[in-house]
Design an enzyme around this catalytic site. Structure first.
Site, PDB file in Angstrom:
ATOM      1  N   ASP A 275     -23.680 -25.797  13.707  1.00 33.30           N
ATOM      2  CA  ASP A 275     -23.060 -26.576  12.755  1.00 33.30           C
ATOM      3  C   ASP A 275     -23.301 -25.808  11.482  1.00 33.30           C
ATOM      4  O   ASP A 275     -24.359 -25.724  10.793  1.00 33.30           O
ATOM      5  CB  ASP A 275     -23.728 -27.752  12.490  1.00 33.30           C
ATOM      6  CG  ASP A 275     -23.082 -28.653  11.269  1.00 33.30           C
ATOM      7  OD1 ASP A 275     -22.399 -28.190  10.623  1.00 33.30           O
ATOM      8  OD2 ASP A 275     -23.703 -29.974  11.113  1.00 33.30           O
TER       9      ASP A 275
ATOM     10  N   TYR B 158      -6.201 -26.388   1.954  1.00 36.64           N
ATOM     11  CA  TYR B 158      -6.434 -25.363   2.972  1.00 36.64           C
ATOM     12  C   TYR B 158      -6.832 -23.739   2.460  1.00 36.64           C
ATOM     13  O   TYR B 158      -7.827 -23.004   2.641  1.00 36.64           O
ATOM     14  CB  TYR B 158      -5.798 -25.342   4.380  1.00 36.64           C
ATOM     15  CG  TYR B 158      -6.201 -24.218   5.403  1.00 36.64           C
ATOM     16  CD1 TYR B 158      -7.392 -24.121   5.745  1.00 36.64           C
ATOM     17  CD2 TYR B 158      -5.231 -23.237   5.497  1.00 36.64           C
ATOM     18  CE1 TYR B 158      -7.610 -23.157   6.719  1.00 36.64           C
ATOM     19  CE2 TYR B 158      -5.418 -22.116   6.257  1.00 36.64           C
ATOM     20  CZ  TYR B 158      -6.562 -22.115   7.213  1.00 36.64           C
ATOM     21  OH  TYR B 158      -6.943 -21.095   7.692  1.00 36.64           O
TER      22      TYR B 158
ATOM     23  N   GLY C 226     -13.441 -22.204  19.535  1.00 42.97           N
ATOM     24  CA  GLY C 226     -12.104 -22.208  19.109  1.00 42.97           C
ATOM     25  C   GLY C 226     -11.492 -21.129  19.976  1.00 42.97           C
ATOM     26  O   GLY C 226     -11.740 -20.199  20.769  1.00 42.97           O
TER      27      GLY C 226
ATOM     28  N   LEU D 283      -9.554 -18.479  18.735  1.00 43.15           N
ATOM     29  CA  LEU D 283      -9.973 -17.051  18.265  1.00 43.15           C
ATOM     30  C   LEU D 283     -11.322 -16.712  18.969  1.00 43.15           C
ATOM     31  O   LEU D 283     -11.610 -15.628  19.503  1.00 43.15           O
ATOM     32  CB  LEU D 283     -10.010 -16.834  16.829  1.00 43.15           C
ATOM     33  CG  LEU D 283     -10.233 -15.420  16.189  1.00 43.15           C
ATOM     34  CD1 LEU D 283      -9.715 -14.338  17.186  1.00 43.15           C
ATOM     35  CD2 LEU D 283     -10.186 -15.335  14.752  1.00 43.15           C
TER      36      LEU D 283
ATOM     37  N   LYS E 259     -10.138 -21.416   1.507  1.00 48.04           N
ATOM     38  CA  LYS E 259     -10.076 -20.224   2.259  1.00 48.04           C
ATOM     39  C   LYS E 259     -10.204 -18.966   1.324  1.00 48.04           C
ATOM     40  O   LYS E 259     -11.203 -18.265   1.596  1.00 48.04           O
ATOM     41  CB  LYS E 259      -9.032 -19.589   3.318  1.00 48.04           C
ATOM     42  CG  LYS E 259      -8.897 -20.867   4.467  1.00 48.04           C
ATOM     43  CD  LYS E 259     -10.429 -20.601   5.418  1.00 48.04           C
ATOM     44  CE  LYS E 259     -10.487 -19.340   6.301  1.00 48.04           C
ATOM     45  NZ  LYS E 259     -11.901 -19.119   7.015  1.00 48.04           N
TER      46      LYS E 259
END
Length: 285
Positions: A37, A126, A10, A12, A130
């Site tokens: 995964d 989301y 990704g 970041l 988180k």
């Protein structure tokens, strides 16, 4: 220091790898979503036992905010279940865990912004997942850093900056919301801040976003200015955009802990954007 990174494919994760590979005394290994995964507990154990890291930087996440409303189970599996498993395994092995979290754990009602002491209250799926991930990290892994950041963009992957530049290039109409305020954060600057903090004995929650604040509309205008593009942007409200997931109206992250404890704070978001364009051109290292 031996470091393992999840989600290394990704935007970041890729900048984290690049940053740390330039640091002396650091051995870092990154795993993309295909290679690790994070929802596979056996794969997690195999990587931790095989590489025996001192630090895990957990960048992997389900970040599709609107899609999380439609697929809450998918978001939960990655952001909660996988994080719980990684935190437990790290806790058992006494591995330091760096968990990348988000401004979306807040409801956006505080116009002054949020410090690490403000109580989270997410308003979308989301953000809720988180926040649950944060709680599992706190519960399962004593040696942890929870780094909340916001409005991430970088050289790699899909993000707001690339979208604005591409639409301007293609002469597409640009309509951007003006009633959501936060802080754009350059992934390269966040990677550097991670590097600063893991070399200390810091633990717990830190707000790690670039400084200052702006609306998405102001951010879009500044992107075009920095790119030397004179292109029109229409200001609209969030209600006009009609997104599935509700967004916090103000999600400014204030680095109160870093200031109080004497750690360096990240530069202003306009400095981040300047550095992004410099790095994109390849003339700044």
């Amino acid at each position: 220091m031996n470091i393992v990174v999840s989600g290394a494919g990704g935007q970041l994760g890729r900048d984290v790898l690049e940053y740390f590979r330039g640091e002396k005394g650091i051995f870092i290994t990154g795993f993309s979503r295909q290679e690790w995964d994070v929802t596979d507990s056996g794969c997690t154990r195999q990587i931790l036992d095989g590489f025996q890291p001192d630090v895990v930087i957990h960048c992997a996440a389900y970040t599709r905010v609107d899609e999380s409303e439609l697929k809450p189970r998918s978001a939960y599996l990655v952001n909660v279940d996988a994080t719980r498993q990684i935190a437990r395994e790290c806790g058992e092995r006494k591995i330091r865990l760096v968990y990348i979290s988000t401004d979306y754990v807040f409801d956006g009602k505080n116009r002054a912004g949020y410090t690490e002491l403000d109580p989270p209250h997410p308003v979308n799926q989301y953000g809720r997942t988180k926040r649950l991930g944060e709680k599992w990290v706190q519960k399962c892994c004593p040696d942890h850093l929870i780094l909340r950041t916001s409005w991430l963009y970088g050289k790699y992957g899909h993000n707001f900056v690339h979208t604005i530049l591409e639409k301007a290039k293609q002469k597409e109409a640009l309509s951007v919301v003006t009633d959501q305020v936060g802080t754009p954060t350059y992934t390269r600057h966040l990677a550097k801040q991670i590097g600063i903090l893991i070399k200390t004995d810091a633990k717990g929650v830190f707000h790690t976003a670039n400084g200052g604040s702006c609306s998405w509309y102001q951010f879009a205008k500044t992107i075009l200015d920095f790119a030397g593009l004179n292109y029109p942007v229409q200001a609209i409200s969030s209600s006009q955009l009609q997104r599935r997931a509700r967004r916090p109206a103000c999600s400014i992250l204030l680095p109160a802990r870093s200031i109080a404890e004497g750690y360096p704070v990240m530069p202003h978001w306009k400095v981040g954007l300047r550095d992004f364009f410099r790095d994109l051109r390849g003339d700044g290292g």
